[in-house]
Design an enzyme around this catalytic site. Structure first.
Site, short mmCIF file in Angstrom:
data_model
loop_
_atom_site.label_atom_id
_atom_site.label_comp_id
_atom_site.label_asym_id
_atom_site.label_seq_id
_atom_site.Cartn_x
_atom_site.Cartn_y
_atom_site.Cartn_z
CE LYS A 1 20.40 68.77 24.20
NZ LYS A 1 20.71 68.38 25.66
CD GLU B 1 28.09 68.98 39.24
OE1 GLU B 1 27.08 69.35 39.63
OE2 GLU B 1 28.16 68.90 37.84
NE ARG C 1 27.12 74.71 40.70
CZ ARG C 1 26.33 74.89 39.81
NH1 ARG C 1 25.60 73.96 39.81
NH2 ARG C 1 26.15 75.97 39.24
#
Ligand SMILES: Cc1ncc(C[n+]2csc(CCOP(=O)(O)OP(=O)(O)O)c2C)c(N)n1
Ligand SMILES: CC(=O)[C@@H](O)[C@H](O)COP(=O)(O)O
Ligand SMILES: [Mg+2]
Length: 629
Positions: free
Chosen positions: A256, A342, A370
């Site tokens: 990243k 979630e 969610r």
């Protein structure tokens, strides 16, 4: 793992790319030069606009390879979350518009079907790519068409249940589908969980002896492969494209922030950045005038947890965003980052609550969507005292409609037994944390917006609020503004605007959408000609609850005109959050205009000079029907 293209001399190759077709004519060395330019261009753009940099830098080589090998947009490429899609946008005809990224009327920071044929599927919430990709692949097969479907999903996004549900389905389907796992060993924060450990063992297992989860799911596994080695990536993708086997999983290992030292070295790998100086990597940020709501929440929770060791905190991969990194610094054993999960976070919290703990589930409003069935079935139905700290309530700015916190009041306040609060400023937030900590009789939620507080004087510690009681902030006589949440400041400004015109306005802070403060509402409707509710949420929320209450109490009898100000019934495109609230018509100016308009529709003697008395019977015929805003 190194950038195979890093040392090439940059020439303006990008200028020659009108569409991905141009990449198909490039040889390997030219593609390498293109990748170098693409990285520099991505860096240059984001240094000016801000945005999701680290993830985009990590997929530069992959983006070039995909567009060189696959025939997009006929072949489908789906980017999971799509916060890493900036280089893809640059190569697919949107380079000239990149300076408008995440701005009003500009390019979205995510893929959007309306934006480009090269964005076959919109995203921003994570872990949807394999499901959507399998849908595309299935449609292709049912229609007897050709073509490839590629889903690019990060190691963080892969941790979500939805990705597993999709692999479960894809693995058995036998359909041609290429899933590319972009494994950079990072989510927004370092990834957590057993999957992350498993991926690490696969990355480090040159002999291939580590078990392979993906093979067990029925996906043909290839990897791990250096995702920055463009020279290998192009032939590998070409080979995979030709395979007639069923679903394939290609495991790429990337970095990243790759190719930009400040990003590679930063703890967050420059996941999301403000505009910055490319030389130094230093980000430009206006000095804060007040602490952020997030920070106030975290500090208030730390304070409560210091006194109550039953308090624990849960985040679904948003430790920094929710402030739970701060909480975790003080209470590492009482902080749980469950990954992008979630649904699990909520039911995990329900289990904790059922065992007598006091779980605070800190989740952004938009991501809590969610977990709705878990909220209904696991929390509300069992009346478990899970505390929901709902950050990013209301409009959030540059992330746009995918991240707006518009619906939580609707979907929570309709649940039996739920208590729902909204903080009008950061001091109120401290009290709401204390209220939630003290309240053990059932589920309770409090919402607060993104960004800085109002500069309100802070209490030394939180005091539990009486449940279902709002507060009168300013007393007037003609119009009542009943605010739920952080538009209170705009209501007070509207009051000042209206005062200049001789209109006397009361302003009240509802604090609770559920239970409503019946006495406060009665006071407002009995003593004003007009009641306006104001909230940072969609229709069907606080205002609807007030209307419902008034109707059921027989108080919607025309004696007091009632109007609701909510978010409009459309998704508001990205812009600065002030601009978004302008569009939503929820600023002081709009609140004042709504009050003025309401008053203007009242017939008869000048109502400005006739404040209403409690219980007075006035002729409903005095009222016109006001047209919608
Ligand atoms: C349902 C949902 N929860 C949380 C988020 C916030 N979020 C955005 S990107 C991200 C991390 C994604 O990690 P990964 O998939 O590995 O991609 P990377 O940023 O490492 O490239 C998270 C948690 C989200 N977008 N959607
Ligand atoms: C892509 C994503 O979902 C997150 O990175 C999000 O953009 C974070 O938003 P905040 O900046 O409000 O924390
Ligand atoms: Mg990652």
């Amino acid at each position: 793992m190194g950038l195979s293209c890093a040392n090439n001399v940059a020439t303006p190759l990008l200028d020659q790319v009108r569409s991905p077709d141009d990449l198909k004519r490039m040889d390997q060395a030219t593609l390498c030069r293109l990748a170098t330019e693409l990285r520099q261009e991505t860096l240059r753009v984001v240094s000016e606009t801000g945005g999701h940099l680290g993830s985009s830098l990590g997929v530069i080589e992959l983006t070039v390879a995909l567009h060189a090998v696959f025939d997009t947009p006929r072949d489908i490429v789906i980017w999971d979350v799509s916060h890493q899609s900036y280089p893809h946008k640059i190569l697919t005809g949107r380079r000239g518009k990149m300076k408008s990224l995440r701005k009003k009327n500009g390019l979205s920071g995510f893929t959007r079907r309306q934006e480009s044929a090269f964005d076959p599927f919109g995203a921003a919430h994570s872990s949807t790519s394999i499901s959507a990709g399998l849908g595309f692949a299935t449609a292709r097969d049912l229609k007897g068409e050709e073509g490839h479907v590629v889903c690019v999903i990060g190691d963080g996004a892969m941790s979500a249940g939805m990705a597993f549900e999709a692999m479960n389905n894809a693995g058995q389907s036998g359909r041609r589908l290429i899933v590319i796992l972009n494994d950079n060993d990072m989510s927004i924060s370092p990834p957590t969980g057993a999957l992350s450990d498993h991926l690490a063992s696969m990355r480090n297992d040159a002999a291939g002896t580590a078990g392979n989860l993906f093979e067990n799911f029925g996906l043909h596994y290839h990897g791990p492969v250096d995702g920055h080695d463009l020279a290998s990536l192009v032939p590998l993708l070409t080979e995979l494209k030709a395979l007639e086997t069923g679903p394939i999983l290609l495991h790429l290992v990337t970095k990243k922030g790759a190719g930009y030292a400040p990003a590679e070295q930063a703890a967050d790998r420059y996941h999301g950045v403000n505009p910055f100086d490319i030389e130094t990597g230093i980000q430009v940020k206006a000095p804060a005038t007040a602490p952020s709501y997030t920070r106030v929440f975290a500090e208030a929770l730390i304070s409560e947890a210091t006194r109550d060791d039953r308090i624990v905190a849960i985040t679904a991969a948003m430790a920094a965003g929710t402030g739970l990194d701060r909480f975790g610094g003080v209470f590492p054993d009482r902080t749980f980052d469950v990954g992008i999960a979630e649904q699990h976070a909520v039911t995990f919290a329900a289990g904790l609550a059922a065992s007598g703990m006091k779980p605070f589930c800190a989740i952004y409003s938009t991501f809590l969507q969610r977990a709705y069935d878990q909220i209904v079935h696991d929390v509300a139905l069992q009346n478990l005292p899970v505390r929901f700290a709902i950050d990013r309530a209301g409009l959030v700015g540059a992330d746009g409609p995918t991240h707006a916190g518009a619906f939580d009041v609707l979907y929570l306040a309709n649940l039996p037994g739920f208590t729902v609060m909204a903080a009008s400023d950061e001091a109120e937030l401290v009290h709401m944390v204390a209220t939630a900590a003290a309240f053990d009789q059932g589920p309770i939620a409090f919402r607060y917006p993104r960004g800085e507080g109002t500069g309100a004087p802070m209490p030394s510690s939180g005091v539990a609020l009486p449940i279902g009681r709002g507060r009168m902030v300013e007393r007037g006589s003609q119009v009542a503004l009943l605010s739920f949440g952080a538009r209170l400041g705009e209501c007070l400004k509207a009051r000042r605007l209206l005062a200049l015109e001789g209109i006397s306005v009361s302003v009240a802070d509802a604090r609770f959408a559920k239970p409503l403060d019946a006495a406060l509402i009665a006071d407002l409707v009995n003593n004003h000609a007009m009641l306006l509710t104001i909230e940072e949420g969609a229709t069907g929320g606080f205002g609807a609850l007030v209307l419902h209450h008034l109707a059921n109490q027989g108080m919607l009898d025309g004696r007091c005109m009632v109007r609701t100000l909510t978010l409009p019934d459309h998704f508001i495109a990205q812009a600065g959050s002030d601009d978004m609230y302008e569009e939503a018509r929820l600023t002081a100016r709009h609140i004042a205009a709504a009050a003025r308009k309401g008053l203007g529709t009242l017939r008869g003697p000048d109502i400005r000079s006739a404040p209403r008395r409690a219980g007075s019977q006035e002729n409903p015929a005095r009222l016109h029907r006001a047209e919608d805003r």
